[in-house]
Design a protein around this motif. Structure first.
Motif, PDB file in Angstrom:
ATOM      1  N   SER A  86      71.458   9.201  45.234  1.00 50.21           N
ATOM      2  CA  SER A  86      72.884   9.604  45.572  1.00 50.21           C
ATOM      3  C   SER A  86      72.741  10.686  45.731  1.00 50.21           C
ATOM      4  N   MET A  87      72.300  11.652  44.986  1.00 50.55           N
ATOM      5  CA  MET A  87      72.071  13.187  44.999  1.00 50.55           C
ATOM      6  C   MET A  87      71.684  13.499  46.486  1.00 50.55           C
ATOM      7  N   LEU A  88      70.783  12.926  46.988  1.00 49.39           N
ATOM      8  CA  LEU A  88      69.841  12.982  48.086  1.00 49.39           C
ATOM      9  C   LEU A  88      70.865  12.938  49.375  1.00 49.39           C
ATOM     10  N   CYS A  89      71.641  11.967  49.004  1.00 43.10           N
ATOM     11  CA  CYS A  89      72.643  11.515  50.135  1.00 43.10           C
ATOM     12  C   CYS A  89      73.447  12.471  50.597  1.00 43.10           C
ATOM     13  N   GLY A  90      74.109  13.170  49.214  1.00 44.75           N
ATOM     14  CA  GLY A  90      75.206  14.231  49.250  1.00 44.75           C
ATOM     15  C   GLY A  90      74.541  15.243  49.896  1.00 44.75           C
ATOM     16  N   ALA A  91      72.907  15.742  49.803  1.00 43.56           N
ATOM     17  CA  ALA A  91      72.494  17.004  50.078  1.00 43.56           C
ATOM     18  C   ALA A  91      71.780  16.895  51.342  1.00 43.56           C
ATOM     19  N   ALA A  92      71.985  15.385  52.110  1.00 43.21           N
ATOM     20  CA  ALA A  92      71.253  15.478  53.597  1.00 43.21           C
ATOM     21  C   ALA A  92      71.791  16.166  54.487  1.00 43.21           C
ATOM     22  N   GLN A  93      71.248  16.684  55.603  1.00 41.61           N
ATOM     23  CA  GLN A  93      71.340  17.502  56.482  1.00 41.61           C
ATOM     24  C   GLN A  93      71.262  17.106  57.826  1.00 41.61           C
ATOM     25  N   SER A  94      70.791  15.838  57.972  1.00 43.29           N
ATOM     26  CA  SER A  94      70.603  15.018  59.365  1.00 43.29           C
ATOM     27  C   SER A  94      71.024  13.570  59.292  1.00 43.29           C
ATOM     28  N   LEU A  95      71.159  13.056  60.266  1.00 41.62           N
ATOM     29  CA  LEU A  95      71.417  11.581  60.164  1.00 41.62           C
ATOM     30  C   LEU A  95      70.430  10.940  59.789  1.00 41.62           C
ATOM     31  N   ASP A  96      69.060  11.182  60.203  1.00 46.14           N
ATOM     32  CA  ASP A  96      67.809  10.442  59.635  1.00 46.14           C
ATOM     33  C   ASP A  96      67.716  10.830  58.253  1.00 46.14           C
ATOM     34  N   GLN A  97      68.226  11.777  57.914  1.00 45.06           N
ATOM     35  CA  GLN A  97      67.942  11.773  56.363  1.00 45.06           C
ATOM     36  C   GLN A  97      68.950  10.982  55.499  1.00 45.06           C
ATOM     37  N   ILE A  98      70.266  10.855  55.811  1.00 44.50           N
ATOM     38  CA  ILE A  98      71.202  10.134  55.192  1.00 44.50           C
ATOM     39  C   ILE A  98      70.856   8.758  55.143  1.00 44.50           C
ATOM     40  N   VAL A  99      70.331   8.036  56.165  1.00 49.26           N
ATOM     41  CA  VAL A  99      70.177   6.812  56.491  1.00 49.26           C
ATOM     42  C   VAL A  99      68.980   6.512  55.617  1.00 49.26           C
ATOM     43  N   LEU A 100      67.919   7.274  55.723  1.00 41.97           N
ATOM     44  CA  LEU A 100      66.621   6.949  54.714  1.00 41.97           C
ATOM     45  C   LEU A 100      67.085   7.151  53.193  1.00 41.97           C
ATOM     46  N   PHE A 101      67.980   8.019  52.622  1.00 34.54           N
ATOM     47  CA  PHE A 101      68.347   8.235  51.371  1.00 34.54           C
ATOM     48  C   PHE A 101      69.251   6.980  51.136  1.00 34.54           C
ATOM     49  N   ARG A 102      70.022   6.540  52.075  1.00 34.64           N
ATOM     50  CA  ARG A 102      70.902   5.422  51.792  1.00 34.64           C
ATOM     51  C   ARG A 102      70.093   4.226  51.515  1.00 34.64           C
ATOM     52  N   LEU A 103      69.154   4.014  52.250  1.00 40.36           N
ATOM     53  CA  LEU A 103      68.176   2.856  52.066  1.00 40.36           C
ATOM     54  C   LEU A 103      67.519   2.800  50.973  1.00 40.36           C
ATOM     55  N   LEU A 104      67.183   4.118  50.246  1.00 33.57           N
ATOM     56  CA  LEU A 104      66.661   4.249  48.781  1.00 33.57           C
ATOM     57  C   LEU A 104      67.612   3.768  47.978  1.00 33.57           C
ATOM     58  N   GLN A 105      68.962   4.209  48.093  1.00 37.39           N
ATOM     59  CA  GLN A 105      69.969   3.681  47.386  1.00 37.39           C
ATOM     60  C   GLN A 105      70.095   2.401  47.029  1.00 37.39           C
ATOM     61  N   GLY A 106      69.992   1.747  48.300  1.00 36.51           N
ATOM     62  CA  GLY A 106      70.205   0.087  48.398  1.00 36.51           C
ATOM     63  C   GLY A 106      69.347  -0.325  47.714  1.00 36.51           C
ATOM     64  N   ILE A 107      67.807  -0.098  47.739  1.00 34.07           N
ATOM     65  CA  ILE A 107      66.680  -0.575  46.948  1.00 34.07           C
ATOM     66  C   ILE A 107      67.063  -0.602  45.582  1.00 34.07           C
ATOM     67  N   PHE A 108      67.295   0.881  45.037  1.00 30.12           N
ATOM     68  CA  PHE A 108      67.350   0.863  43.491  1.00 30.12           C
ATOM     69  C   PHE A 108      68.650   0.172  43.103  1.00 30.12           C
ATOM     70  N   GLY A 109      69.661   0.330  43.748  1.00 31.13           N
ATOM     71  CA  GLY A 109      71.036  -0.292  43.380  1.00 31.13           C
ATOM     72  C   GLY A 109      70.841  -1.904  43.454  1.00 31.13           C
ATOM     73  N   ALA A 110      70.025  -2.396  44.139  1.00 27.49           N
ATOM     74  CA  ALA A 110      70.069  -3.886  44.283  1.00 27.49           C
ATOM     75  C   ALA A 110      70.123  -4.659  42.745  1.00 27.49           C
ATOM     76  N   SER A 111      69.147  -4.020  41.949  1.00 27.28           N
ATOM     77  CA  SER A 111      69.186  -4.848  40.771  1.00 27.28           C
ATOM     78  C   SER A 111      70.473  -4.435  39.667  1.00 27.28           C
ATOM     79  N   LEU A 112      71.010  -3.599  39.839  1.00 27.53           N
ATOM     80  CA  LEU A 112      71.999  -3.181  39.038  1.00 27.53           C
ATOM     81  C   LEU A 112      73.153  -4.183  38.588  1.00 27.53           C
ATOM     82  N   VAL A 113      73.702  -4.586  39.389  1.00 24.39           N
ATOM     83  CA  VAL A 113      74.846  -5.906  38.971  1.00 24.39           C
ATOM     84  C   VAL A 113      74.188  -6.946  38.630  1.00 24.39           C
TER      85      VAL A 113
END
Length: 513
Positions: free
Chosen positions: A96-123
Motif C-alpha cells: 500500500s505504501m509503495l502504491c502511494g509512492a508510485a511515480q509511473s503507471l507501470d509501478q502502481i500496477v505492479l504494486f497493486r498486483l503485490l497488494q492483491g497477492i498479499f491481501g488475498a488471504s486476509l478475509v
C-alpha cells in the motif's frame, strides 16, 4: 467459582483483542476493493494514462487476489495460520505504501498486483480465526463482527476515497492503510496462537495452475469486456475459451487426483454448497447497486462527488445496525428466518428504486439505502454462520477461502452485468423514444415550438433530453433486474439445514461465560 470467573474474564478479554486485530485486517482489505475507484481520474491525470490503461490499477488487484485466495488453505497448513496472517498484513501494508509512492503507471500496477497477492488471504483467514476463537454457540456474534468489516468496507470505501482525494491527495487512499496495518500486525503477534502444521500435505501444482488460469481469464473477461465490446473482441473470445477449458479440466482433475488442490469432500456438506450459491448471489447484489448509484446521482441528478459519498454512507449504517441486531438474535431465532427477512427487505428496497426519477429527494436515496443495508446485514451474518455450522473444522481454511472467492467472483459478474445491461438498455430506450420525435407530434411542437425543432441547437437539446430519459429508464430497468435476482434466491433458504441443537438455544457454557 472466583477462579472460573477470572478465567472467563481473561478469555473474553483475549477474544476481544483477537477480534479487534482481525477486524482491522478485514476492514483494511475490504476498503481497498472500492476506495481506489474514486481516485482513478486523479491517478490518470498524474500518470498521463488513458482510460483503458488506468483501469489496470483495478484489474491487477482483483485478478491477483482472486488467483491467490484459494492458496490460503494450503499455505496456512504448511507454515501456520498465524505466520501467514502476519506476513499477509505486513506485505499488504508495505505494498500500500509503495502504491502511494508510485511515480509511473507501470509501478502502481505492479504494486497493486503485490497488494492483491498479499491481501488475498486476509478475509478468509480472519473468518477462520474468529470461527476457531469463539465457541459454536457464539459463532453468530463472531460473524456479525466479521461481517461489519467485510460488508461496510466496500460501502464506505467510495465515501472515504472521495473525501481523501478531494481534501488531500489520491496517494492518501493508499497511505491510510498504514495505521490499520501496524495495529493489526501487533495485535496478531500478541494474541493469536499458532496452528498445528501439516507437513504431509502436498501441493497440487496442476490443480493450482488450472484454477488460476480459469479465474484469471474470467476476471480479465469481466473487467475488460465492456470496454472491448465483449465477444466482438478476439481478446474476450480467447479469455472465455481459456476460462471454460481451465474450469472443466480443474473439475475433472480434483475428482481424479489423489491429493487435489481443493478437496471434493468440502462439497458433500449441503450447507456449505448451498451457502456458496447464496454468497455468489449476495456478491452480485452487494456491489452492483453501489456501481449504479454514483453515476446515476452524478450524471442524471447533478450531485457532486462528495455529496454522493455522504448520501451512500447511511447504507453502511443500516448494514452495521442489522449485523449488531443479528448478533443479539443468533441462538434465539432460526437463522433461515433471518436470511428470509433480509432477502425480502433487499427486494423491497430494489422495488422502491425502480420508482426513482430525477426529481427524487436526498431522503429517498438515504431511506432506500438504509433499507437495503438492513436487508444485506440480515442476510450476510446468518449465512456466514450456517454455511460453516456443519463443516468439519479441518476444512475451515479452505472453506473460508472459497467462500470469499465466490463472493468476489459474484461481485465481478454483477458489476459487468449491470454495466453492460445499462449500456444496452440505454441504446434500446433511445431508439424507442426517438421514434416518437416526428414533425407530426403535436405535443412536442407545443412544448418546444415548431421553429425550435428545425434549428441545430434545438435538435441537440432535444437529443440530449431523449438520451437523459433513456438513461433514466435504463437505470430503473437495472434496479428491477437486481430485484428479480434477489427474489430468485429465496427458494435456496429451504435447502439450508439447521444444525442439531443449533440455533435454537444457547448451551450452558455460554451462560457461564
Amino acid at each position: 467459582m472466583t477462579t472460573q470467573s477470572h478465567q472467563g474474564a481473561d478469555q473474553r478479554s483475549q477474544r476481544g483483542f483477537i477480534t479487534l486485530s482481525v477486524m482491522l485486517a478485514t476492514i483494511m482489505q475490504a476498503l481497498d476493493t472500492t476506495i481506489a475507484n474514486v481516485a482513478l481520474p486523479h491517478m490518470q491525470g498524474a500518470m498521463g494514462a488513458t482510460q483503458d490503461q488506468i483501469s489496470w490499477v483495478l484489474t491487477s488487484y482483483i485478478v491477483a487476489a482472486a488467483i491467490f485466495m484459494p492458496l490460503t488453505g494450503f499455505i496456512s497448513a504448511r507454515i501456520g495460520r498465524k505466520r501467514l496472517f502476519m506476513w499477509s498484513v505486513a506485505g499488504f501494508t508495505v505494498a500500500s505504501m509503495l502504491c502511494g509512492a508510485a511515480q509511473s503507471l507501470d509501478q502502481i500496477v505492479l504494486f497493486r498486483l503485490l497488494q492483491g497477492i498479499f491481501g488475498a488471504s486476509l478475509v478468509p483467514l480472519s473468518q477462520a480465526v474468529l470461527l476457531d476463537t469463539y465457541p459454536p454457540e457464539k459463532h453468530g456474534s463472531a460473524m456479525a463482527l466479521w461481517g461489519i468489516g467485510v460488508m461496510v468496507g466496500p460501502i464506505l470505501g467510495p465515501s472515504l476515497g472521495g473525501w481523501l482525494t478531494e481534501y488531500y491527495n489520491w496517494r492518501w487512499v493508499f497511505y491510510i492503510n498504514l495505521p490499520f496495518g501496524l495495529l493489526a500486525w501487533f495485535g496478531l503477534a500478541a494474541f493469536i496462537e499458532e496452528t498445528k502444521l501439516d507437513a504431509s500435505r502436498r501441493f497440487d501444482l496442476l490443480g493450482f495452475a488450472l484454477l488460476s488460469l480459469g479465474i484469471g481469464a474470467l476476471q480479465m473477461a469481466l473487467d475488460r469486456g465492456e470496454s472491448q465490446n465483449w465477444f466482438a473482441s478476439p481478446e474476450i473470445v480467447i479469455e472465455t475459451i481459456l476460462m471454460v477449458m481451465a474450469f472443466y479440466l480443474f473439475v475433472v482433475h480434483i475428482f481424479t487426483h489423489p491429493h487435489p488442490y481443493i478437496e471434493p469432500a468440502l462439497f458433500k456438506d449441503r450447507n456449505f454448497s448451498v451457502g456458496l450459491v447464496f454468497i455468489f448471489i449476495i456478491g452480485i447484489i452487494l456491489l452492483a447497486t453501489m456501481t449504479l448509484l454514483p453515476p446515476f446521482m452524478q450524471g442524471l441528478m447533478g450531485y457532486p462527488v462528495i455529496d454522493v459519498g455522504y448520501l451512500l454512507a447511511p447504507r453502511g449504517v443500516g448494514t452495521m445496525f442489522a449485523m449488531m441486531l443479528v448478533g443479539r438474535l443468533s441462538g434465539r431465532v432460526d437463522v433461515r428466518y433471518l436470511i428470509l427477512t433480509g432477502l425480502l427487505l433487499t427486494s423491497f428496497s430494489m422495488w422502491e428504486m425502480t420508482l426513482f426519477n430525477t426529481d427524487i429527494s436526498s431522503w429517498d436515496i438515504v431511506r432506500t439505502g438504509i433499507v437495503q443495508g438492513l436487508g444485506l446485514g440480515f442476510i450476510f451474518v446468518p449465512l456466514s454462520t450456517i454455511t460453516f455450522a456443519t463443516l468439519a473444522p479441518r476444512y475451515r481454511n479452505e472453506g473460508t477461502a472459497l467462500f470469499s472467492l465466490v463472493r468476489n467472483i459474484g461481485s465481478s459478474i454483477g458489476i459487468s452485468v449491470v454495466i453492460t445491461y445499462l449500456a444496452q438498455r440505454t441504446q434500446m430506450n433511445h431508439e424507442v423514444f426517438a421514434s416518437y420525435i416526428t414533425p407530426f407530434n403535436t405535443g412536442l411542437q407545443q412544448g418546444m415550438g415548431a421553429a425550435a425543432l428545425m434549428t441545430p441547437k434545438g435538435l441537440a437539446m432535444l437529443n440530449g433530453e431523449v438520451t437523459r430519459q433513456a438513461s433514466l429508464l435504463a437505470y430503473l430497468q437495472d434496479f428491477r433486474l437486481m430485484m428479480w435476482v434477489t427474489l430468485c434466491a429465496i427458494p435456496l433458504v429451504v435447502l439450508l439445514k439447521t444444525p442439531k441443537g443449533g440455533t435454537g438455544k444457547r448451551d450452558e457454557m455460554a451462560i457461564l461465560e
